[in-house]
Design an enzyme around this catalytic site. Structure first.
Site, short mmCIF file in Angstrom:
data_model
loop_
_atom_site.label_atom_id
_atom_site.label_comp_id
_atom_site.label_asym_id
_atom_site.label_seq_id
_atom_site.Cartn_x
_atom_site.Cartn_y
_atom_site.Cartn_z
N LEU A 33 25.43 4.64 23.14
CA LEU A 33 24.83 3.59 23.96
C LEU A 33 23.52 4.04 24.60
O LEU A 33 23.40 5.16 25.09
CB LEU A 33 25.82 3.17 25.06
CG LEU A 33 27.17 2.65 24.57
CD1 LEU A 33 28.05 2.23 25.75
CD2 LEU A 33 27.01 1.50 23.58
N GLY A 36 19.12 -0.26 25.79
CA GLY A 36 19.17 -1.57 25.13
C GLY A 36 20.57 -2.18 25.25
O GLY A 36 20.74 -3.34 25.64
N HIS A 37 21.59 -1.35 24.94
CA HIS A 37 22.98 -1.84 25.08
C HIS A 37 23.27 -2.18 26.54
O HIS A 37 23.93 -3.18 26.83
CB HIS A 37 23.98 -0.75 24.65
CG HIS A 37 23.92 -0.37 23.21
ND1 HIS A 37 23.55 0.89 22.78
CD2 HIS A 37 24.19 -1.09 22.09
CE1 HIS A 37 23.60 0.92 21.47
NE2 HIS A 37 23.97 -0.24 21.01
N GLN A 153 20.33 -9.60 11.49
CA GLN A 153 21.76 -9.58 11.86
C GLN A 153 22.09 -10.77 12.78
O GLN A 153 23.11 -11.44 12.62
CB GLN A 153 22.10 -8.27 12.55
CG GLN A 153 23.48 -8.26 13.21
CD GLN A 153 23.88 -6.90 13.73
OE1 GLN A 153 24.32 -6.06 12.97
NE2 GLN A 153 23.74 -6.67 15.04
O1 PAF Z 1 24.52 -4.03 15.82
C1 PAF Z 1 25.50 -3.27 15.73
O2 PAF Z 1 25.61 -2.30 16.48
C2 PAF Z 1 26.57 -3.54 14.69
O3 PAF Z 1 26.01 -4.04 13.53
C3 PAF Z 1 27.70 -4.44 15.21
C4 PAF Z 1 27.18 -5.83 15.55
C5 PAF Z 1 28.35 -3.83 16.43
C6 PAF Z 1 28.77 -4.60 14.11
O4 PAF Z 1 29.32 -3.39 13.74
#
Ligand code: PAF
Length: 285
Positions: A33, A36-37, A153
């Protein structure tokens, strides 16, 4: 913070809370982490009663075994960071817990997963969709938070949610950057000192393309960007594409009314970095 490793425990704990009328904000991650997270978790905290996070390095979204093995794993540090940001629930399952049987589900995203990341990492988005759908079934969140850094994504997940009519609101969140412009990523810790010093060129070049938008053709702007980045020692552009922000289709000319994004993946030594920038001057990121 409650930490669970099984699906059953996570579901039963969260179910009790949702039955009490509490809203759940969910941040799925693969750990390592960074700020950003943390910004996603803070946003989730502002908008929900309960914040849940998952840490799971999803093997089926890696098309190269070597990339999976090298993916940073820092669970103890991650737990400390989650406690600081007042996360309520962490779900950190094993691979066997998530996939007791091989995951065979196949999604059809049409053009969306055939370009850029999808083209260069075959099977990647199918693996992402499988795990995100499964995590949504386990956590049953009201809202789920995804960074715009993984632009494609985000499009794939939004498409999955609307196609399957899943009852979750997807909240896109801005890309966080270091002071020198490098997009925050779990992979950045794998950069050598030299690689770290050249990596901010990616964002500078994306901004260079933004300045050129409307003045040279999209194709010439792509070629300019690729040649600029490939000049750096150890940098190798995998793709750099200017596409419609909604359909991810290449554009042949600029259209003031259409939202356009430049997306790139760059190999810097052994580390693969992605970044993107919205180009239309009237649309803010
Ligand atoms: O973006 C990420 O960290 C991954 O692709 C996710 C969305 C957690 C799926 O494993």
């Amino acid at each position: 913070m409650e930490i669970f490793t099984t699906i059953a425990d996570t579901q039963s704990y969260l179910k009790k809370l949702t039955q009490q009328g509490k809203s759940v904000g969910f941040v799925p991650t693969m750990g390592a982490l960074h700020r950003g997270h943390i910004s996603l978790l803070q946003q989730a905290n502002l908008e929900n009663d309960i914040v849940a996070c998952s840490i799971f390095v999803n093997p089926i979204q890696f098309n190269k075994q070597e990339d999976l093995l090298k993916y940073p794993r820092t669970l103890n540090e991650d737990i400390a960071k989650l406690k600081e940001v007042a996360c309520d629930v962490l779900f950190a399952p094993s691979v066997d817990e998530m996939y007791p049987e091989p995951a065979l589900e196949r999604f059809d995203f049409g053009h969306l997963d055939k370009v850029m990341e999808g083209k260069h990492r075959p099977g990647h988005f199918n693996g992402v969709a499988i795990v995100v759908k499964k995590l949504f079934e386990i956590v049953n969140p009201n809202r789920a938070y995804f960074g715009l850094k993984d632009f494609q994504q985000l499009k794939i997940i939004q498409t999955m949610v609307s196609t399957l009519k899943l009852n979750v609101q997807i909240v896109p969140c801005p890309t966080l950057r270091e002071n020198d412009g490098l997009a925050m990523s779990s992979r950045n810790i794998r950069l050598s000192k030299h690689e770290r010093s050249v990596a901010p060129a990616i964002y500078r070049v994306l901004n260079g393309i933004k300045e050129k938008a409307g003045r040279i053709s999209p194709k010439n702007a792509e070629e300019w960007g690729i040649s600029q980045l490939n000049k750096f020692d150890g940098m190798n552009v995998e793709y750099l594409s200017i596409v419609g922000a909604d359909d991810l289709l290449p554009i042949s000319e600029w259209d003031e009314k259409k939202s356009v994004v430049v997306c790139t993946a760059v190999n810097l030594g052994a580390v693969r970095l992605i970044d993107n920038l919205i180009l239309n001057h009237h649309i803010e990121e």
